[in-house]
Design a protein around this motif. Structure first.
Motif, PDB file in Angstrom:
ATOM      1  N   HIS A  35       0.848  -1.186   0.000  1.00 21.60           N
ATOM      2  CA  HIS A  35       0.000   0.000   0.000  1.00 21.60           C
ATOM      3  C   HIS A  35       0.889   1.243   0.000  1.00 21.60           C
ATOM      4  O   HIS A  35       1.938   1.256   0.613  1.00 21.60           O
ATOM      5  N   ALA A  38      -0.269   6.523   2.992  1.00 19.78           N
ATOM      6  CA  ALA A  38       0.335   6.680   4.310  1.00 19.78           C
ATOM      7  C   ALA A  38       0.154   8.121   4.766  1.00 19.78           C
ATOM      8  O   ALA A  38       0.995   8.973   4.483  1.00 19.78           O
ATOM      9  N   GLU A  57       1.135   7.458   9.625  1.00 19.44           N
ATOM     10  CA  GLU A  57       0.256   6.291   9.688  1.00 19.44           C
ATOM     11  C   GLU A  57       0.622   5.355   8.532  1.00 19.44           C
ATOM     12  O   GLU A  57       0.972   5.799   7.450  1.00 19.44           O
ATOM     13  N   TYR A  59      -0.343   1.386   6.645  1.00 22.36           N
ATOM     14  CA  TYR A  59      -1.166   0.184   6.533  1.00 22.36           C
ATOM     15  C   TYR A  59      -0.396  -0.861   5.726  1.00 22.36           C
ATOM     16  O   TYR A  59      -0.864  -1.366   4.722  1.00 22.36           O
ATOM     17  N   GLN A 100      -3.933  -3.281  17.001  1.00 21.31           N
ATOM     18  CA  GLN A 100      -3.986  -4.731  17.119  1.00 21.31           C
ATOM     19  C   GLN A 100      -3.654  -5.172  18.535  1.00 21.31           C
ATOM     20  O   GLN A 100      -2.895  -4.521  19.248  1.00 21.31           O
ATOM     21  N   GLN A 173      -0.745  -1.860  11.164  1.00 23.55           N
ATOM     22  CA  GLN A 173      -1.764  -0.825  11.073  1.00 23.55           C
ATOM     23  C   GLN A 173      -1.620   0.008  12.334  1.00 23.55           C
ATOM     24  O   GLN A 173      -1.981  -0.434  13.417  1.00 23.55           O
ATOM     25  N   THR A 175       0.346   3.958  14.007  1.00 22.80           N
ATOM     26  CA  THR A 175       0.909   5.288  13.844  1.00 22.80           C
ATOM     27  C   THR A 175       2.219   5.388  14.600  1.00 22.80           C
ATOM     28  O   THR A 175       2.313   4.963  15.754  1.00 22.80           O
TER      29      THR A 175
END
Length: 194
Positions: A35, A38, A57, A59, A100, A173, A175
């Motif tokens: 990905h 960001a 951030e 992912y 998470q 996932q 920051t």
């Protein structure tokens, strides 16, 4: 006589204002399976000191920033000049948050000092690169990172700082917050006994 100099690559200034720190520019790697979205912005919490810090951030994938302009009033990118008779010390603080329940064990934060032989992005070559060991982001709390570059080659003219976060696409996932980034030029003195 060379004096000690300090460049505060702070996250306090946002003259634009665009919620992005003035002396940095964004870099994003586009590997095919990663990905590239960001979000990066200035935040008011959490901060290590002052009023703002820098938030990245991610992912999965890779994203980061490098110095863009030390002095926003100039028309050219004003990289940190290199003096070969001293040493450079970079330091910064970082922390991370992630939703998470399982910590991101493979995500790493990378800091590097890069020396170039020209200010022209189309002509410059990398003379040297010094990186801190890849840093884990799953330990919680504020952590400090330091990089030392001793007696850089005389062919190097400018120094750049790179901050990059790298993660497997399926894992991270969360920051990362970076604050209080500083580069110091510290003179080296030779003591001669009579």
């Amino acid at each position: 006589k060379m004096l000690r100099r300090i460049w505060r690559l702070d996250f306090e200034r946002d003259v634009q204002p665009d919620e992005f720190p003035d002396v940095w520019r964004r870099i994003v790697d586009p590997p095919a399976s990663y990905h590239t979205y960001a979000p990066m912005r200035l935040v008011t919490a959490p901060v290590h000191s002052g009023k703002r810090a820098f938030s990245m951030e991610l992912y999965g994938g890779s994203a980061g920033v490098v110095i863009r302009d030390i002095e926003p009033r100039t028309e050219r990118a004003d990289y940190i000049p290199v003096k070969s008779d001293g040493y450079y010390l970079f330091s910064a603080w970082f922390t991370a948050t992630f939703p998470q329940s399982t910590p991101p064990r493979h995500t790493r934060l990378h800091f590097a000092l890069v020396l170039y032989d020209s200010e022209d992005p189309d002509l410059r070559k990398v003379i040297a690169r010094v990186e801190a060991p890849p840093l884990r982001v799953d330990r919680g709390g504020w952590q400090r990172v330091e990089i030392t570059m001793d007696r850089p080659p005389s062919s190097a003219l400018f120094l750049d700082v790179e901050i990059r976060m790298v993660s497997p696409p399926e894992e991270f996932q969360g920051t990362v917050i970076v604050d209080d980034a500083v580069v110091e030029l510290i003179p080296r003195f030779e003591v001669v006994w009579p």
